[in-house]
Enzyme design. Structure first.
Site, PDB file in Angstrom:
ATOM      1  N   ARG A 164      -8.639  81.452  71.705  1.00 55.02           N
ATOM      2  CA  ARG A 164      -8.598  82.351  70.297  1.00 55.02           C
ATOM      3  C   ARG A 164      -9.414  84.045  70.426  1.00 55.02           C
ATOM      4  O   ARG A 164      -9.000  85.245  69.913  1.00 55.02           O
ATOM      5  CB  ARG A 164      -9.910  81.521  68.913  1.00 55.02           C
ATOM      6  N   LYS A 176       8.979  90.318  59.318  1.00 58.91           N
ATOM      7  CA  LYS A 176      10.551  90.573  58.616  1.00 58.91           C
ATOM      8  C   LYS A 176      10.869  91.217  60.166  1.00 58.91           C
ATOM      9  O   LYS A 176      11.394  90.125  61.145  1.00 58.91           O
ATOM     10  CB  LYS A 176      10.195  92.192  57.859  1.00 58.91           C
ATOM     11  N   TYR A 215       3.494  97.028  49.298  1.00 62.08           N
ATOM     12  CA  TYR A 215       3.236  95.491  49.002  1.00 62.08           C
ATOM     13  C   TYR A 215       2.413  94.620  47.854  1.00 62.08           C
ATOM     14  O   TYR A 215       1.414  95.055  48.768  1.00 62.08           O
ATOM     15  CB  TYR A 215       3.809  95.039  50.989  1.00 62.08           C
ATOM     16  N   ASP A 223       1.145 101.309  56.459  1.00 61.15           N
ATOM     17  CA  ASP A 223       2.561 100.255  57.035  1.00 61.15           C
ATOM     18  C   ASP A 223       3.613 100.147  57.025  1.00 61.15           C
ATOM     19  O   ASP A 223       4.022 100.745  56.443  1.00 61.15           O
ATOM     20  CB  ASP A 223       2.055  99.164  55.435  1.00 61.15           C
TER      21      ASP A 223
END
Ligand SMILES: *Cc1c(COP(=O)(O)O)cnc(C)c1O
Length: 385
Positions: A53, A202, A105, A177
Protein backbone atom coordinates in the site's frame (compact mmCIF):
# COMPACT_ATOMS: atom_id res chain seq x y z
CA UNK A 1 18.84 2.67 -17.97
CA UNK A 2 18.36 6.32 -17.08
CA UNK A 3 16.37 8.41 -19.49
CA UNK A 4 17.55 11.96 -19.85
CA UNK A 5 14.62 14.23 -18.86
CA UNK A 6 15.32 16.23 -22.02
CA UNK A 7 14.57 13.18 -24.20
CA UNK A 8 11.58 13.69 -26.46
CA UNK A 9 8.06 12.53 -25.55
CA UNK A 10 8.01 9.20 -27.43
CA UNK A 11 11.32 8.13 -25.90
CA UNK A 12 10.21 9.04 -22.39
CA UNK A 13 6.84 7.30 -22.93
CA UNK A 14 8.61 4.02 -23.65
CA UNK A 15 11.53 4.18 -21.24
CA UNK A 16 10.98 6.62 -18.35
CA UNK A 17 10.77 4.92 -14.97
CA UNK A 18 11.80 1.54 -16.36
CA UNK A 19 15.01 -0.39 -16.69
CA UNK A 20 15.68 -4.07 -17.45
CA UNK A 21 15.16 -6.32 -14.41
CA UNK A 22 18.62 -6.71 -12.80
CA UNK A 23 17.98 -10.35 -11.84
CA UNK A 24 16.89 -11.68 -15.25
CA UNK A 25 17.30 -8.94 -17.85
CA UNK A 26 13.52 -8.93 -18.50
CA UNK A 27 12.91 -5.79 -20.57
CA UNK A 28 9.43 -5.27 -19.09
CA UNK A 29 9.01 -4.23 -15.48
CA UNK A 30 7.69 -7.36 -13.71
CA UNK A 31 4.32 -7.52 -11.98
CA UNK A 32 5.56 -7.59 -8.38
CA UNK A 33 2.44 -9.37 -7.15
CA UNK A 34 3.21 -9.20 -3.47
CA UNK A 35 1.61 -7.42 -0.52
CA UNK A 36 4.66 -7.48 1.74
CA UNK A 37 8.46 -7.59 1.64
CA UNK A 38 10.75 -9.62 3.92
CA UNK A 39 12.98 -7.63 6.27
CA UNK A 40 16.61 -8.41 7.15
CA UNK A 41 16.04 -7.65 10.81
CA UNK A 42 13.19 -5.84 12.60
CA UNK A 43 12.73 -2.48 10.91
CA UNK A 44 15.65 -3.03 8.52
CA UNK A 45 14.18 -3.41 5.05
CA UNK A 46 16.21 -5.09 2.30
CA UNK A 47 15.46 -2.77 -0.60
CA UNK A 48 13.16 0.23 -0.71
CA UNK A 49 9.93 -1.58 0.07
CA UNK A 50 8.07 -2.87 3.12
CA UNK A 51 4.35 -3.03 2.25
CA UNK A 52 2.60 -2.56 -1.11
CA UNK A 53 0.00 0.00 0.00
CA UNK A 54 2.94 2.29 0.79
CA UNK A 55 4.89 1.44 -2.35
CA UNK A 56 5.42 -1.39 -4.81
CA UNK A 57 8.11 -1.59 -7.53
CA UNK A 58 5.62 -1.94 -10.42
CA UNK A 59 3.72 1.10 -9.15
CA UNK A 60 6.94 3.04 -8.61
CA UNK A 61 7.87 2.48 -12.27
CA UNK A 62 4.43 3.68 -13.38
CA UNK A 63 4.55 6.74 -11.13
CA UNK A 64 7.97 7.73 -12.48
CA UNK A 65 6.75 7.22 -16.04
CA UNK A 66 3.67 9.43 -15.46
CA UNK A 67 5.79 12.17 -13.87
CA UNK A 68 8.08 12.18 -16.88
CA UNK A 69 5.18 12.36 -19.37
CA UNK A 70 3.80 15.48 -17.65
CA UNK A 71 7.23 17.04 -17.19
CA UNK A 72 6.75 16.88 -13.40
CA UNK A 73 8.97 15.73 -10.54
CA UNK A 74 6.55 13.35 -8.79
CA UNK A 75 3.78 10.96 -9.87
CA UNK A 76 1.21 9.21 -7.67
CA UNK A 77 -1.09 6.44 -8.89
CA UNK A 78 -4.60 5.84 -7.52
CA UNK A 79 -7.30 3.21 -7.88
CA UNK A 80 -9.45 5.54 -10.02
CA UNK A 81 -9.65 9.08 -11.34
CA UNK A 82 -12.14 10.07 -8.65
CA UNK A 83 -9.85 8.61 -5.94
CA UNK A 84 -7.10 10.91 -7.25
CA UNK A 85 -9.56 13.85 -7.18
CA UNK A 86 -10.57 12.99 -3.61
CA UNK A 87 -6.93 12.96 -2.52
CA UNK A 88 -6.50 16.53 -3.78
CA UNK A 89 -9.63 17.71 -1.96
CA UNK A 90 -8.26 16.13 1.24
CA UNK A 91 -5.51 18.75 1.19
CA UNK A 92 -8.25 21.20 2.25
CA UNK A 93 -9.99 21.73 5.58
CA UNK A 94 -13.46 22.86 6.66
CA UNK A 95 -14.06 26.51 5.77
CA UNK A 96 -11.79 26.46 2.74
CA UNK A 97 -13.32 27.59 -0.54
CA UNK A 98 -12.92 25.99 -3.96
CA UNK A 99 -13.47 27.52 -7.37
CA UNK A 100 -14.75 24.75 -9.60
CA UNK A 101 -14.99 24.83 -13.38
CA UNK A 102 -18.73 24.82 -14.22
CA UNK A 103 -18.54 22.08 -16.86
CA UNK A 104 -16.55 19.39 -15.02
CA UNK A 105 -16.80 15.63 -15.26
CA UNK A 106 -20.03 14.48 -13.54
CA UNK A 107 -18.16 12.45 -10.91
CA UNK A 108 -16.00 15.46 -10.03
CA UNK A 109 -19.11 17.57 -9.55
CA UNK A 110 -20.58 14.81 -7.37
CA UNK A 111 -17.58 14.29 -5.07
CA UNK A 112 -17.21 18.05 -4.46
CA UNK A 113 -20.90 18.72 -3.83
CA UNK A 114 -22.16 15.51 -2.26
CA UNK A 115 -19.15 14.22 -0.34
CA UNK A 116 -17.00 17.20 0.62
CA UNK A 117 -19.50 20.06 0.86
CA UNK A 118 -21.10 18.41 3.92
CA UNK A 119 -17.65 18.34 5.54
CA UNK A 120 -17.47 22.12 5.31
CA UNK A 121 -15.74 22.72 1.97
CA UNK A 122 -17.34 25.66 0.16
CA UNK A 123 -17.71 25.55 -3.60
CA UNK A 124 -18.44 28.08 -6.31
CA UNK A 125 -19.04 26.97 -9.90
CA UNK A 126 -17.73 29.39 -12.48
CA UNK A 127 -17.37 29.58 -16.25
CA UNK A 128 -13.58 29.74 -16.43
CA UNK A 129 -13.58 30.99 -20.01
CA UNK A 130 -14.89 34.23 -18.42
CA UNK A 131 -11.82 35.64 -16.68
CA UNK A 132 -13.64 38.58 -15.05
CA UNK A 133 -16.23 36.23 -13.55
CA UNK A 134 -13.43 33.96 -12.33
CA UNK A 135 -11.54 36.84 -10.68
CA UNK A 136 -14.76 38.08 -9.08
CA UNK A 137 -15.51 34.63 -7.62
CA UNK A 138 -12.16 34.40 -5.77
CA UNK A 139 -12.42 34.86 -1.99
CA UNK A 140 -9.80 35.27 0.75
CA UNK A 141 -10.58 31.64 1.77
CA UNK A 142 -10.16 30.28 -1.78
CA UNK A 143 -7.51 27.57 -1.43
CA UNK A 144 -8.03 25.57 -4.62
CA UNK A 145 -8.96 26.35 -8.22
CA UNK A 146 -10.02 23.20 -10.10
CA UNK A 147 -9.77 23.46 -13.87
CA UNK A 148 -10.85 20.96 -16.48
CA UNK A 149 -9.91 21.64 -20.11
CA UNK A 150 -11.18 20.67 -22.62
CA UNK A 151 -14.38 20.50 -20.56
CA UNK A 152 -16.84 17.67 -20.61
CA UNK A 153 -19.09 17.55 -22.59
CA UNK A 154 -19.06 21.11 -23.96
CA UNK A 155 -15.35 20.99 -24.91
CA UNK A 156 -14.76 24.55 -23.74
CA UNK A 157 -11.08 25.48 -23.56
CA UNK A 158 -9.87 27.21 -20.39
CA UNK A 159 -6.72 29.35 -20.69
CA UNK A 160 -4.54 27.50 -18.17
CA UNK A 161 -1.78 30.13 -17.91
CA UNK A 162 -4.25 32.96 -17.23
CA UNK A 163 -6.13 30.91 -14.64
CA UNK A 164 -2.85 29.92 -12.95
CA UNK A 165 -1.99 33.58 -12.61
CA UNK A 166 -5.41 34.53 -11.20
CA UNK A 167 -5.13 31.73 -8.61
CA UNK A 168 -1.49 32.40 -7.72
CA UNK A 169 -2.03 36.10 -7.13
CA UNK A 170 -4.70 35.10 -4.60
CA UNK A 171 -2.50 32.42 -3.00
CA UNK A 172 -4.65 29.46 -4.13
CA UNK A 173 -3.42 26.11 -5.48
CA UNK A 174 -4.37 25.18 -9.02
CA UNK A 175 -5.25 21.66 -10.14
CA UNK A 176 -5.99 20.70 -13.74
CA UNK A 177 -7.90 17.61 -14.79
CA UNK A 178 -5.91 16.77 -17.94
CA UNK A 179 -7.80 13.58 -18.81
CA UNK A 180 -9.29 14.76 -22.13
CA UNK A 181 -6.00 16.08 -23.51
CA UNK A 182 -3.60 13.45 -22.10
CA UNK A 183 0.01 14.41 -21.34
CA UNK A 184 0.85 14.09 -25.04
CA UNK A 185 -1.29 17.08 -26.00
CA UNK A 186 -1.08 19.36 -22.96
CA UNK A 187 1.21 19.78 -19.92
CA UNK A 188 -0.42 22.07 -17.34
CA UNK A 189 2.54 22.00 -14.90
CA UNK A 190 4.57 23.85 -17.52
CA UNK A 191 1.89 26.58 -17.57
CA UNK A 192 2.27 27.44 -13.89
CA UNK A 193 -0.17 25.06 -12.19
CA UNK A 194 0.49 22.89 -9.11
CA UNK A 195 -1.31 19.58 -9.64
CA UNK A 196 -2.27 17.58 -12.71
CA UNK A 197 -5.00 14.97 -12.31
CA UNK A 198 -5.79 12.11 -14.70
CA UNK A 199 -8.35 9.40 -15.05
CA UNK A 200 -5.91 6.80 -16.40
CA UNK A 201 -9.02 4.83 -17.33
CA UNK A 202 -9.24 6.97 -20.49
CA UNK A 203 -6.37 7.85 -22.88
CA UNK A 204 -3.48 6.82 -20.62
CA UNK A 205 -4.91 3.28 -20.41
CA UNK A 206 -6.41 3.59 -23.85
CA UNK A 207 -7.83 0.08 -24.17
CA UNK A 208 -11.00 0.27 -22.03
CA UNK A 209 -9.75 -2.52 -19.78
CA UNK A 210 -8.65 -0.92 -16.50
CA UNK A 211 -9.71 1.77 -13.99
CA UNK A 212 -7.06 4.05 -12.50
CA UNK A 213 -6.14 7.61 -11.61
CA UNK A 214 -3.01 9.71 -11.23
CA UNK A 215 -1.67 12.94 -9.80
CA UNK A 216 1.52 14.64 -10.97
CA UNK A 217 3.16 17.53 -9.09
CA UNK A 218 6.44 19.46 -8.98
CA UNK A 219 6.43 20.82 -5.46
CA UNK A 220 8.10 18.51 -2.91
CA UNK A 221 5.85 19.61 -0.05
CA UNK A 222 2.58 19.08 -1.98
CA UNK A 223 3.95 15.69 -3.06
CA UNK A 224 4.72 14.73 0.53
CA UNK A 225 1.21 15.67 1.67
CA UNK A 226 -0.45 13.80 -1.20
CA UNK A 227 1.71 10.74 -0.66
CA UNK A 228 0.65 10.73 2.99
CA UNK A 229 -3.01 10.88 1.90
CA UNK A 230 -2.41 8.07 -0.65
CA UNK A 231 -0.87 5.90 2.10
CA UNK A 232 -3.46 6.78 4.73
CA UNK A 233 -6.58 6.36 2.58
CA UNK A 234 -5.20 3.42 0.63
CA UNK A 235 -6.93 4.08 -2.71
CA UNK A 236 -3.99 2.60 -4.59
CA UNK A 237 -4.24 0.65 -7.86
CA UNK A 238 -3.70 -3.11 -7.97
CA UNK A 239 -0.33 -4.31 -9.22
CA UNK A 240 -1.76 -5.86 -12.40
CA UNK A 241 -3.42 -2.54 -13.23
CA UNK A 242 -0.10 -0.76 -12.75
CA UNK A 243 1.45 -3.14 -15.27
CA UNK A 244 -1.38 -2.54 -17.77
CA UNK A 245 -1.04 1.24 -17.52
CA UNK A 246 2.74 1.01 -17.83
CA UNK A 247 2.30 -1.01 -21.01
CA UNK A 248 -0.29 1.44 -22.37
CA UNK A 249 1.72 4.63 -21.89
CA UNK A 250 4.34 3.20 -24.27
CA UNK A 251 1.94 3.74 -27.18
CA UNK A 252 0.22 6.92 -25.97
CA UNK A 253 1.83 9.18 -28.59
CA UNK A 254 0.98 6.84 -31.48
CA UNK A 255 -2.61 6.40 -30.36
CA UNK A 256 -3.13 10.12 -29.70
CA UNK A 257 -1.82 11.08 -33.15
CA UNK A 258 -4.42 8.80 -34.72
CA UNK A 259 -7.22 9.93 -32.36
CA UNK A 260 -6.50 13.55 -33.36
CA UNK A 261 -6.27 12.79 -37.07
CA UNK A 262 -9.50 10.75 -37.11
CA UNK A 263 -11.41 13.24 -34.95
CA UNK A 264 -10.41 16.17 -37.18
CA UNK A 265 -11.79 14.35 -40.23
CA UNK A 266 -14.98 13.29 -38.43
CA UNK A 267 -15.50 16.85 -37.12
CA UNK A 268 -15.20 18.33 -40.61
CA UNK A 269 -17.59 15.71 -42.00
CA UNK A 270 -20.15 16.49 -39.28
CA UNK A 271 -19.77 20.26 -39.65
CA UNK A 272 -20.71 19.95 -43.32
CA UNK A 273 -23.69 17.65 -42.66
CA UNK A 274 -27.14 19.18 -43.21
CA UNK A 275 -28.72 17.35 -40.25
CA UNK A 276 -26.12 18.59 -37.78
CA UNK A 277 -26.85 21.93 -36.17
CA UNK A 278 -23.45 22.55 -34.57
CA UNK A 279 -20.14 20.79 -33.95
CA UNK A 280 -17.98 21.49 -30.91
CA UNK A 281 -14.37 20.48 -31.56
CA UNK A 282 -11.40 22.58 -30.40
CA UNK A 283 -9.61 22.00 -33.71
CA UNK A 284 -12.31 23.71 -35.80
CA UNK A 285 -11.87 27.39 -36.63
CA UNK A 286 -15.52 27.81 -35.59
CA UNK A 287 -14.71 26.80 -31.99
CA UNK A 288 -14.98 29.87 -29.71
CA UNK A 289 -11.64 29.17 -27.98
CA UNK A 290 -9.80 27.72 -30.97
CA UNK A 291 -6.96 30.25 -30.56
CA UNK A 292 -6.39 29.25 -26.91
CA UNK A 293 -6.42 25.57 -27.88
CA UNK A 294 -3.75 26.29 -30.50
CA UNK A 295 -1.67 28.10 -27.89
CA UNK A 296 -1.73 25.49 -25.12
CA UNK A 297 -2.34 22.15 -26.86
CA UNK A 298 -0.19 20.18 -29.32
CA UNK A 299 -3.29 18.67 -30.94
CA UNK A 300 -7.02 18.82 -30.40
CA UNK A 301 -7.84 15.33 -29.12
CA UNK A 302 -10.40 12.69 -29.96
CA UNK A 303 -13.55 14.09 -28.36
CA UNK A 304 -16.35 15.71 -30.39
CA UNK A 305 -19.72 16.99 -29.18
CA UNK A 306 -22.53 17.76 -31.61
CA UNK A 307 -26.00 19.28 -31.60
CA UNK A 308 -28.22 17.40 -34.02
CA UNK A 309 -31.09 19.20 -35.75
CA UNK A 310 -34.18 18.02 -33.86
CA UNK A 311 -34.50 16.61 -30.35
CA UNK A 312 -34.48 13.41 -28.36
CA UNK A 313 -36.03 11.35 -31.18
CA UNK A 314 -33.22 12.27 -33.60
CA UNK A 315 -30.51 11.61 -30.99
CA UNK A 316 -32.03 8.26 -30.10
CA UNK A 317 -32.26 7.25 -33.74
CA UNK A 318 -28.61 8.03 -34.27
CA UNK A 319 -27.45 6.27 -31.09
CA UNK A 320 -29.46 3.18 -31.93
CA UNK A 321 -28.36 2.98 -35.57
CA UNK A 322 -24.58 3.19 -35.31
CA UNK A 323 -22.76 -0.13 -35.71
CA UNK A 324 -19.07 0.65 -35.25
CA UNK A 325 -19.48 3.39 -32.64
CA UNK A 326 -20.46 1.58 -29.43
CA UNK A 327 -23.18 3.08 -27.23
CA UNK A 328 -21.32 3.43 -23.94
CA UNK A 329 -20.08 5.84 -21.29
CA UNK A 330 -16.36 6.50 -20.92
CA UNK A 331 -13.90 7.61 -23.59
CA UNK A 332 -10.30 7.52 -24.70
CA UNK A 333 -10.08 3.89 -25.78
CA UNK A 334 -9.01 2.55 -29.17
CA UNK A 335 -12.65 1.78 -30.01
CA UNK A 336 -15.07 4.58 -30.93
CA UNK A 337 -17.87 5.32 -28.47
CA UNK A 338 -21.02 7.42 -28.65
CA UNK A 339 -23.28 8.58 -25.85
CA UNK A 340 -26.09 10.91 -24.79
CA UNK A 341 -24.80 13.17 -21.97
CA UNK A 342 -28.23 14.27 -20.69
CA UNK A 343 -29.35 10.66 -20.13
CA UNK A 344 -26.00 8.94 -19.55
CA UNK A 345 -22.75 10.57 -18.33
CA UNK A 346 -24.29 13.78 -17.00
CA UNK A 347 -27.55 12.43 -15.54
CA UNK A 348 -26.13 13.14 -12.05
CA UNK A 349 -25.75 16.86 -12.87
CA UNK A 350 -28.86 18.75 -11.63
CA UNK A 351 -31.29 19.55 -14.47
CA UNK A 352 -31.07 23.34 -14.02
CA UNK A 353 -27.28 23.21 -14.25
CA UNK A 354 -27.50 20.98 -17.33
CA UNK A 355 -29.82 23.46 -18.99
CA UNK A 356 -27.50 26.35 -18.13
CA UNK A 357 -24.53 24.53 -19.64
CA UNK A 358 -26.39 23.58 -22.82
CA UNK A 359 -26.60 19.82 -22.21
CA UNK A 360 -29.77 19.43 -24.25
CA UNK A 361 -31.67 16.45 -25.66
CA UNK A 362 -30.12 16.91 -29.11
CA UNK A 363 -26.58 16.83 -27.69
CA UNK A 364 -24.47 13.78 -28.56
CA UNK A 365 -20.86 13.10 -27.52
CA UNK A 366 -18.39 11.06 -29.55
CA UNK A 367 -15.11 9.52 -28.47
CA UNK A 368 -13.40 8.94 -31.80
CA UNK A 369 -11.27 5.80 -31.73
CA UNK A 370 -8.46 4.66 -33.97
CA UNK A 371 -10.39 2.46 -36.40
CA UNK A 372 -10.25 3.31 -40.12
CA UNK A 373 -11.70 6.80 -40.36
CA UNK A 374 -13.60 6.12 -43.59
CA UNK A 375 -15.49 3.32 -41.85
CA UNK A 376 -16.27 5.65 -38.94
CA UNK A 377 -17.59 8.37 -41.25
CA UNK A 378 -19.70 5.84 -43.19
CA UNK A 379 -21.14 4.60 -39.89
CA UNK A 380 -22.14 8.13 -38.85
CA UNK A 381 -23.49 8.95 -42.30
CA UNK A 382 -25.83 5.95 -42.14
CA UNK A 383 -26.86 6.70 -38.54
CA UNK A 384 -27.66 10.38 -39.06
CA UNK A 385 -29.56 9.49 -42.22
C1 LIG B 1 -13.57 9.49 -16.23
C2 LIG B 1 -13.14 10.81 -15.76
C3 LIG B 1 -12.83 11.04 -14.41
C4 LIG B 1 -12.99 9.96 -13.35
O1 LIG B 1 -12.15 8.89 -13.56
P1 LIG B 1 -12.49 7.37 -13.09
O2 LIG B 1 -11.24 6.66 -13.51
O3 LIG B 1 -13.71 6.94 -13.82
O4 LIG B 1 -12.68 7.42 -11.62
C5 LIG B 1 -12.38 12.28 -14.05
N1 LIG B 1 -12.25 13.28 -14.96
C6 LIG B 1 -12.55 13.11 -16.25
C7 LIG B 1 -12.40 14.24 -17.20
C8 LIG B 1 -13.00 11.87 -16.70
O5 LIG B 1 -13.31 11.71 -17.99
Amino acid sequence: MHIDPSARFATRAIHAGQSPDPATGAICTPIYQTSTFVQASPGKIIGEYDYSRAANPTRTALEANLASLEGGRHGLAFSSGVAATGAVIHLLKAGDHVLLCDDVYGGTNRIFHRVFQQLGIEITLVDMTDHDATRAAMRPETKLVWIETPTNPMLKIVDIAVLAEIAKSAGAMVAVDNTFASPYLQNPLRLGTDIVCHSMTKYLGGHSDAIGGALIVNDDDIHKRLKFIQLSEGAVPGIQECFLFLRSTKTLHVRMDRHCENAAKVARFLEAHKKVEKVLYPGLESHPQHAIARKQMRGFGGMITIYLKGGLAESRAMLETVRIFALAESLGGVESLIEHPAIMTHASVPADQRAKLGIADNLVRLSVGIEDVDDLIADLERAIG
